[in-house]
Design a protein around this motif. Structure first.
Motif, PDB file in Angstrom:
ATOM      1  N   THR A  76      37.939  45.418  35.587  1.00 41.92           N
ATOM      2  CA  THR A  76      37.982  45.033  37.091  1.00 41.92           C
ATOM      3  C   THR A  76      38.609  46.094  37.956  1.00 41.92           C
ATOM      4  N   ASN A  77      38.402  45.794  39.368  1.00 41.93           N
ATOM      5  CA  ASN A  77      39.236  46.847  40.161  1.00 41.93           C
ATOM      6  C   ASN A  77      40.560  46.240  40.892  1.00 41.93           C
ATOM      7  N   SER A  78      40.770  44.941  40.218  1.00 43.23           N
ATOM      8  CA  SER A  78      41.894  44.176  40.629  1.00 43.23           C
ATOM      9  C   SER A  78      43.250  44.981  40.186  1.00 43.23           C
ATOM     10  N   PRO A  79      44.227  45.071  41.118  1.00 43.24           N
ATOM     11  CA  PRO A  79      45.563  45.615  40.611  1.00 43.24           C
ATOM     12  C   PRO A  79      46.238  44.832  39.361  1.00 43.24           C
ATOM     13  N   PHE A  80      46.771  45.269  38.522  1.00 48.23           N
ATOM     14  CA  PHE A  80      47.598  44.910  37.643  1.00 48.23           C
ATOM     15  C   PHE A  80      48.423  43.800  37.927  1.00 48.23           C
ATOM     16  N   THR A  81      48.676  42.500  37.451  1.00 42.56           N
ATOM     17  CA  THR A  81      49.621  41.712  37.348  1.00 42.56           C
ATOM     18  C   THR A  81      49.871  40.813  36.071  1.00 42.56           C
TER      19      THR A  81
END
Length: 672
Positions: free
Chosen positions: A162-167
């Motif tokens: 995905t392109n979601s920032p890591f959390t």
């Protein structure tokens, strides 16, 4: 207008006053102003009536009041002791260390540590906390800078795919594992960049000229234009040239040009070409046919021959929660009974730390906390008792499982496997008494090598010896018929020739030792997988499998000297001179123990000092040390700290006599 007797009115969500006949599902009770008969926080102005004494409202609208209350309810929850502010709990993950090796980035064994952190942490905050925790427990850690990596050695920036920032919380939801099973790694940035360069260089394609032998095994390509020249193939293997093939023609660099290393001669094998043109199969590719799919199996990790047993066991021990304990009340006169009660207690868990309490010979409860010494002594005594249980048979150093109906009902096979796994992972001794054939069977190794001496049944052993000694086919067949019940039960009753008698006996031994006890072996394997130990054995068979069968090294005087490091007084002091003299007595005493000229063996001496008779697979933690004491003429041991106090003596004769007497008369744990 409906008024409450306590000075309140009822209004609905549209802020209109309810009449007595109104049906309301949700309403609000607000304090009423005694002058204007309306809410003091939300005062409705009346055209026909005004009140100069009406107080100024705290909130301009009722919506602001309700919004404020909702925010307060979200921040606080009502508990038994009043309002308690809710705090976000932290979660626990594992952090490892990666470094560059010959084949790329690889994790360090035994370097994984637990890290408690906020589930909403980003990659940057997680990296800083991981580096800080790793630096606290590894003082030799490089200065960095570091990068945070996934287990596949890719940098942690976005959630994979995905392109979601890591959390951390989003990664946990995406991977579908609990937090305790999530492992991330930190790596020095320079190692990461060098490994990336290595992978880029490995991906380069090297084009070389095919040899004549390679061309002979392939179908020759015929040019569409018959007048075009044939490809030239160099007969000399050292010929330099490049061959480039396009969709329409084959371009061959002329090696006769200046700069060529040698001359090349064109080769044309017309017979082979005619043969291939005649018998070449016609292949029609069907795009609709899907490729054959095999059963989905977990990818097998290649065995790391450089990994050590203590590193693997250290990783397995990370699953133990040292804040929780499982209690065992043990009497040395009946270790097995106390161990069974402890392992079958409802509060027992493999992931808890072991807390051992011994009862002395008089039945009094021994004082002192279990800081490791009692646990090691208990596990040593337990492995010694387990060897002689009726579920095992065979020679003392090659024990194999046998089916026992009572043991099967009590699930003793599972319990025995669990005891071995728990002992090894918790720093105790390995069994070192199982048959290698049994271990090979459990890990899937088909090799089998047994002798008749492995069979403890005297009648069966006698028959098998007679089979091997039979000199003719007739004698052998009569012998098999006379003992048909034995061989028919094993499923090997048949006509056998003398040249086949060795294989016939091996077939029976395999059934007797392995196949007839298959159900017991499977249950034993299930217990052995406690704390995932058997899974590790299957992954590293050459490293961990030898811990189960008879392969341990006999203790020597040199080993004992290397294990126990002396703690001496300052150099030049009078006390240091006496300690140096005692240290020489200690070295001579170890040699006497090795040569069997003392009343104490090296194994008994190690048991007295550490609670172990052999070096454990997990290593000695803490490292053993030698101390010196003038208070007692006899040796004193602290098995929790692995510390042995030697008596300072004036002569070796007195030192040896006091050591023998003290160790032989030790009532428990090595304390005299």
């Amino acid at each position: 207008m409906l008024l409450a007797s306590s000075g309140a009115i009822f209004i609905n969500e549209n802020y209109s006053v309810l009449s007595q006949s109104a049906y309301c599902v949700k309403y609000y009770i607000l304090p009423v102003c005694t002058v204007c008969v309306f809410n003091i926080f939300f005062c409705f102005p009346l055209a026909s009536q005004t009140s100069p004494t009406c107080p100024t409202p705290t909130y301009s609208t009722f919506m602001e009041y309700r919004k404020k209350k909702n925010e307060e309810r979200q921040k606080f929850s009502c508990g038994k002791m009043g309002l308690k502010k809710t705090a976000k709990t932290k979660v626990q993950i594992n952090i490892g260390l990666m470094s560059k090796k010959k084949d790329g980035l690889r994790p360090h064994r035994g370097k994984s540590i637990a890290l408690r952190i906020d589930p909403d942490s980003s990659a940057t905050s997680l990296l800083s906390e991981a580096v800080k925790k790793m630096r606290d427990f590894n003082k030799d850690l490089s200065d960095g800078p570091f990068l945070l990596l996934y287990p596949d050695a890719t940098e942690v920036i976005n959630i994979p795919g995905t392109n979601s920032p890591f959390t951390l919380g989003a990664y946990k939801a995406e991977i579908g594992k609990p937090y305790q099973r999530i492992t991330l790694f930190i790596c020095i940035k320079s190692d990461f960049e060098e490994a990336a360069e290595m992978s880029d260089s490995d991906s380069e394609v090297v084009v070389r000229r095919p040899t004549e032998f390679e061309l002979a095994d392939t179908l020759p390509w015929e040019p569409q234009d018959e007048s075009s020249p044939l490809p030239k193939v160099a007969e000399n293997e050292n010929c330099a040239g490049d061959c480039v093939q396009t969709n329409e023609a084959l371009e061959v660099i002329d090696l006769d040009e200046p700069g060529s290393s040698s001359e090349c001669v064109a080769v044309k094998n017309s017979c082979y070409r005619n043969y291939t043109e005649l018998f070449e199969p016609i292949v029609i590719e069907d795009e609709d046919v899907a490729p054959c799919k095999t059963k989905d199996l977990p990818p097998e990790e290649p065995e790391d021959t450089d990994v050590q047993a203590h590193e693997i066991i250290a990783d397995l021990a990370l699953a133990i929660d040292h804040k929780k304990v499982s209690r065992f009340n043990i009497s040395r006169s009946d270790v097995w009974d106390g161990a069974v009660r402890g392992f079958r207690r409802s509060t027992y868990s493999d992931n808890n730390d072991l807390f051992i309490k011994f009862n002395d010979d008089a039945g009094c409860f021994e004082e002192g906390l279990d800081m490791g010494g009692p646990r090691r002594e208990f596990l040593t005594l337990l492995m010694s008792h387990l060897r002689n249980r009726p579920i095992f048979d065979g020679p003392p150093d090659r024990r194999y499982l046998v089916y026992n109906s009572r043991a099967a009902m009590e699930d003793e096979y599972f319990l025995a496997g669990k005891m071995i796994a728990v002992s090894i992972v918790n720093g105790g001794p390995a069994p070192h008494f199982l048959s290698k054939n049994l271990v090979n069977r459990m890990i899937g190794d088909p090799s089998f090598s047994a002798t008749i001496e492995d069979v403890k049944d005297e009648e069966i052993g006698k028959v098998l010896h007679q089979v091997l000694e039979a000199e003719s086919d007739e004698v052998l067949q009569n012998l098999i018929l006379q003992n048909s019940t034995i061989f028919q039960t094993a499923g090997c009753l048949r006509s056998v020739k003398t040249c086949e008698k060795q294989g016939f006996v091996e077939e029976y031994l395999k059934w007797y030792i392995i196949e007839k006890n298959e159900s017991a072996i499977q249950r034993f394997k299930d217990g052995l997988d406690s704390l995932h130990f058997f899974t590790a054995v299957q992954q590293y068979p050459s490293v961990l499998a030898p811990l189960l069968y008879m392969t341990y090294k006999t203790l020597t005087a040199s080993d004992m000297e290397n294990i126990f490091r002396p703690s001496l007084s300052p150099a030049g002091s009078n006390r240091q001179q006496k300690e140096a003299l005692t240290l020489g007595f200690w070295a001579d005493y170890l040699l006497d123990c090795e040569e069997k000229v003392t009343a104490v063996s090296l194994e008994e001496l190690l048991m007295f000092a550490t609670g172990l008779t052999a070096l454990p697979p997990a290593g000695m933690i803490p490292p053993p040390c030698l101390e010196f004491s003038s208070d007692s003429p006899f040796p004193v041991a602290n098995t929790c700290a692995n510390a042995l106090k030697l008596p300072v003596s004036e002569s070796y004769r007195v030192f040896k006599a006091n050591m023998d007497f003290g160790i032989q008369n030790s009532p428990g744990f090595g304390n005299f």
